[in-house]
Scaffold this active site. Structure first.
Site, PDB file in Angstrom:
ATOM      1  N   VAL A 230       0.847  -1.203   0.000  1.00  0.00           N
ATOM      2  CA  VAL A 230       0.000   0.000   0.000  1.00  0.00           C
ATOM      3  C   VAL A 230       0.880   1.250   0.000  1.00  0.00           C
ATOM      4  CG1 VAL A 230      -1.720   1.321   1.282  1.00  0.00           C
ATOM      5  CG2 VAL A 230      -1.992  -1.150   1.021  1.00  0.00           C
ATOM      6  N   GLY A 231       1.939   1.229   0.784  1.00  0.00           N
ATOM      7  CA  GLY A 231       2.858   2.371   0.794  1.00  0.00           C
ATOM      8  C   GLY A 231       3.407   2.647  -0.600  1.00  0.00           C
ATOM      9  N   GLU A 247       5.824   4.650   6.495  1.00  0.00           N
ATOM     10  CA  GLU A 247       6.415   3.757   7.502  1.00  0.00           C
ATOM     11  C   GLU A 247       5.733   2.405   7.335  1.00  0.00           C
ATOM     12  OE1 GLU A 247       9.230   2.811   9.930  1.00  0.00           O
ATOM     13  OE2 GLU A 247       8.985   4.838   9.198  1.00  0.00           O
ATOM     14  N   CYS A 281       4.537  -3.994  14.103  1.00  0.00           N
ATOM     15  CA  CYS A 281       5.448  -3.877  12.958  1.00  0.00           C
ATOM     16  C   CYS A 281       6.858  -4.305  13.357  1.00  0.00           C
ATOM     17  CB  CYS A 281       5.459  -2.451  12.438  1.00  0.00           C
ATOM     18  SG  CYS A 281       5.850  -1.244  13.711  1.00  0.00           S
ATOM     19  N   GLU A 382       6.755 -10.692   5.668  1.00  0.00           N
ATOM     20  CA  GLU A 382       6.046 -10.278   6.889  1.00  0.00           C
ATOM     21  C   GLU A 382       4.743 -11.076   6.999  1.00  0.00           C
ATOM     22  OE1 GLU A 382       4.061  -6.352   7.111  1.00  0.00           O
ATOM     23  OE2 GLU A 382       5.039  -6.126   9.062  1.00  0.00           O
TER      24      GLU A 382
HETATM   25  P1  NAD Z   1      -2.488  -1.500   5.085  1.00  0.00           P
HETATM   26  O1  NAD Z   1      -1.325  -1.056   4.302  1.00  0.00           O
HETATM   27  O2  NAD Z   1      -3.380  -2.543   4.526  1.00  0.00           O
HETATM   28  O3  NAD Z   1      -3.435  -0.248   5.427  1.00  0.00           O
HETATM   29  C1  NAD Z   1      -2.956   0.903   6.068  1.00  0.00           C
HETATM   30  C2  NAD Z   1      -3.883   2.071   5.782  1.00  0.00           C
HETATM   31  O4  NAD Z   1      -3.823   2.370   4.385  1.00  0.00           O
HETATM   32  C3  NAD Z   1      -5.348   1.794   6.094  1.00  0.00           C
HETATM   33  O5  NAD Z   1      -5.933   2.950   6.645  1.00  0.00           O
HETATM   34  C4  NAD Z   1      -5.922   1.498   4.726  1.00  0.00           C
HETATM   35  O6  NAD Z   1      -7.299   1.757   4.615  1.00  0.00           O
HETATM   36  C5  NAD Z   1      -5.133   2.457   3.851  1.00  0.00           C
HETATM   37  N1  NAD Z   1      -5.073   2.110   2.417  1.00  0.00           N
HETATM   38  C6  NAD Z   1      -5.245   0.898   1.850  1.00  0.00           C
HETATM   39  N2  NAD Z   1      -5.105   1.003   0.508  1.00  0.00           N
HETATM   40  C7  NAD Z   1      -4.827   2.298   0.241  1.00  0.00           C
HETATM   41  C8  NAD Z   1      -4.565   3.024  -0.957  1.00  0.00           C
HETATM   42  N3  NAD Z   1      -4.543   2.438  -2.161  1.00  0.00           N
HETATM   43  N4  NAD Z   1      -4.294   4.343  -0.868  1.00  0.00           N
HETATM   44  C9  NAD Z   1      -4.276   4.962   0.339  1.00  0.00           C
HETATM   45  N5  NAD Z   1      -4.535   4.322   1.503  1.00  0.00           N
HETATM   46  C10 NAD Z   1      -4.802   3.004   1.456  1.00  0.00           C
HETATM   47  O7  NAD Z   1      -1.906  -1.941   6.508  1.00  0.00           O
HETATM   48  P2  NAD Z   1      -2.685  -2.568   7.739  1.00  0.00           P
HETATM   49  O8  NAD Z   1      -3.081  -3.963   7.402  1.00  0.00           O
HETATM   50  O9  NAD Z   1      -3.713  -1.625   8.232  1.00  0.00           O
HETATM   51  O10 NAD Z   1      -1.522  -2.585   8.854  1.00  0.00           O
HETATM   52  C11 NAD Z   1      -0.541  -3.575   8.932  1.00  0.00           C
HETATM   53  C12 NAD Z   1       0.743  -3.116   8.286  1.00  0.00           C
HETATM   54  O11 NAD Z   1       1.182  -1.901   8.900  1.00  0.00           O
HETATM   55  C13 NAD Z   1       1.889  -4.093   8.491  1.00  0.00           C
HETATM   56  O12 NAD Z   1       2.624  -4.192   7.295  1.00  0.00           O
HETATM   57  C14 NAD Z   1       2.731  -3.431   9.578  1.00  0.00           C
HETATM   58  O13 NAD Z   1       4.080  -3.810   9.611  1.00  0.00           O
HETATM   59  C15 NAD Z   1       2.562  -2.000   9.230  1.00  0.00           C
HETATM   60  N6  NAD Z   1       2.883  -1.150  10.380  1.00  0.00           N
HETATM   61  C16 NAD Z   1       4.059  -0.468  10.361  1.00  0.00           C
HETATM   62  C17 NAD Z   1       4.410   0.304  11.443  1.00  0.00           C
HETATM   63  C18 NAD Z   1       5.687   1.070  11.463  1.00  0.00           C
HETATM   64  O14 NAD Z   1       5.817   1.988  12.266  1.00  0.00           O
HETATM   65  N7  NAD Z   1       6.650   0.731  10.625  1.00  0.00           N
HETATM   66  C19 NAD Z   1       3.557   0.403  12.549  1.00  0.00           C
HETATM   67  C20 NAD Z   1       2.363  -0.298  12.521  1.00  0.00           C
HETATM   68  C21 NAD Z   1       2.031  -1.073  11.425  1.00  0.00           C
END
Ligand code: NAD
Length: 482
Positions: A230-231, A247, A281, A382
């Site tokens: 997603v990032g 992140e 994470c 992961e």
């Molecule tokens: P995700 O990437 O699925 O979603 C994160 C957010 O992005 C949500 O709000 C989601 O609705 C939004 N999103 C989804 N698709 C999008 C798009 N195309 N455009 C914009 N926004 C969009 O992640 P998740 O399942 O919610 O969380 C788990 C992940 O987060 C794991 O990979 C974990 O490692 C990571 N994480 C990282 C940290 C850190 O600090 N490095 C901390 C917590 C979680």
């Protein structure tokens, strides 16, 4: 009690097309927490327009006004922490103790950035007589805040607080898995006196609303925490003049050296791996150990894993809650199947718990794999659940090579009293957080936090501490001439 709505222009709104999605308790799916607006591009447009029309007086407000509002938010959060923690357990699934720890920490986070509102500064530069050159620190404009479900309060607070401290407006999109926690944070900020027009809250599914938000040219900065795929999609979607902070995930390892106390090492590993149901994470998902210690450490980790009581996070005595969603549970189970198919030895766990009162939740036993092939995907990808993979190493060189043998670079830890080994580990491991004799999880609010490689985009790596303010502000160089 406010309804489950979007918030912008000082009022609560349903999605403009009336669509909703459901938020359910992961410990018991029959428990409906609420229906939240399933927003799309038109809701994003309305919310961004509202913040665009209203954020500038907040930027122009005295730093003391901004600091005082965040200080008040800290006090309100402190007073509501236990009530919000109970809702966090119901919505995300973590145990009540874990939820309380997260909720109580938010007050400290607000306080930290209340201080940063007062500390913002520019510089003056040596210049000709008759002229003065200085840098003026200003907010970026409108910040889009997009957060995951695993720490729905702290991941959001550590973005919202510095963004607001700097004088920005914010459009906040919490995870669709934990929308209620997003709403609770916004309520705290509004009750603390952040002007209503400065904050927008948009609920909805990421691919729909998140996408619309990040591509909007009125957004000056996007701060995202979530998964690497997603990032990457966000990075590709933002405009060239939008700053973007990502992140992302991790594949964190704990290395145990020959001199380690194995009981202590096992305790560190079990905390890092199974705390928060493995959904951190920085969670420990690989354990590297010399061949001579391997079986003894496996035995200890397995014993500690088997002593974990899995169940609804609200029940006394429960030490591990459910996975946060059905999708997350299915993902974890698919990795367990993969580990078996790859020929790994399932030492303990590996099963879904669905009997009796667990029948309607997403419960999986803490799982330990050993003897996986070197090429195993469980050693690189992961999983984001309570699954740990053991691996043997030959010497420190080999251990460091294996730690770095993943595309991620978030956290790594080492268990030893050997200072020379620690120094090499700290220098040579490709990760943003290095822990010594401590779990890979947990980080200080006031210290930098951020990963390397796929764990972070390097342009704006800092996610905590004072350096974060650089992301939420921009410098203008001013030439004063008499
Ligand atoms: P995700 O990437 O699925 O979603 C994160 C957010 O992005 C949500 O709000 C989601 O609705 C939004 N999103 C989804 N698709 C999008 C798009 N195309 N455009 C914009 N926004 C969009 O992640 P998740 O399942 O919610 O969380 C788990 C992940 O987060 C794991 O990979 C974990 O490692 C990571 N994480 C990282 C940290 C850190 O600090 N490095 C901390 C917590 C979680």
């Amino acid at each position: 009690m406010t309804p489950h709505r979007n918030y912008y222009a000082g009022a609560w709104h349903p999605s403009l097309d009336g669509g909703t999605f459901e938020d359910r308790n992961p410990a018991d799916e029959r428990d409906l927490i609420g229906a939240f607006p399933d927003s799309d591009a038109q809701d994003a447009d309305a919310a961004i327009a509202a913040v665009a029309a209203n954020w500038r007086p907040w930027a122009a407000a005295s730093p003391e006004v901004r600091a005082n509002a965040l200080e008040k938010a800290a006090n309100i959060m402190g007073a509501r922490a236990d009530a919000i923690a109970a809702e966090l357990t119901r919505e995300e699934g973590k145990t009540l103790a874990e939820a309380q720890a997260e909720a109580r920490r938010i007050a400290a986070n607000f306080r930290l950035y209340a201080g940063e509102a007062l500390r913002a500064r520019g510089e003056t530069y040596a210049s000709d007589a008759g002229q003065m050159v200085l840098s003026l620190r200003q907010p970026v404009g409108i910040i889009a805040v997009i957060t995951p479900w695993n720490f729905p309060l702290s991941m959001a607070a550590r973005k919202l607080a510095p963004a607001l401290a700097a004088g920005n407006g914010v459009v906040f999109k919490p995870s669709e898995v934990t929308p209620l926690m997003g709403q609770r944070l916004v309520e705290v900020l509004l009750d603390a006196g952040i002007p209503p027009g400065v904050i927008a809250l948009l609920h909805g599914r990421g691919p729909q609303i998140g996408k619309a938000l990040v591509a909007d040219s009125r957004i000056g900065g996007v701060t995202f925490t979530g998964s690497f795929p997603v990032g990457s999609a966000i990075q590709a979607a933002v405009g060239t003049d939008t700053r973007c902070q990502l992140e992302m995930g991790g594949k964190n390892a704990t290395v145990v050296l020959e001199d380690a106390d194995l009981d202590h090492a096992a305790a560190i590993i079990v905390r890092g791996a199974f705390g928060l149901t493995g959904q951190a994470c920085t969670g420990t998902s690989r354990v590297l150990v010399p061949a001579g210690l391997h079986d003894r450490l496996v035995e200890r980790i397995a014993a500690a894993a088997e002593a974990i009581t899995v169940g609804p996070g609200t029940l006394p005595g429960v030490t591990m809650g459910p996975l946060a969603s059905r999708a997350q549970r299915d993902k974890v189970l698919s990795y367990i199947e993969l580990g078996r198919a790859e020929g790994g030895r399932l030492v303990t766990g590996g099963v879904r718990l669905d009997e009796g009162e667990l029948a309607h939740g997403h419960f999986v036993r803490p799982t330990l794999f050993a003897d996986l092939p070197e090429s195993s995907r469980l050693l690189r990808e992961e999983i984001f659940g309570p699954v740990v993979a053991m691996r043997r190493f030959e010497d420190l060189d080999d251990a460091i090579r294996i730690v770095n043998d993943t595309e991620y670079g978030l956290a790594a830890s080492i268990v030893t009293r050997d200072l020379a080994a620690v120094l090499r580990f700290a220098r040579e491991v490709e990760a943003g957080v290095i822990k010594v004799n401590a779990p890979t999880t947990g980080n200080a609010l006031n210290a930098p936090f951020g990963g390397f490689r796929h764990s972070s985009n390097q342009a704006a790596k800092e996610q905590s501490g004072a350096n974060v303010m650089d992301f939420y502000t921009r410098l203008k160089t001013v030439y004063l001439t008499a």
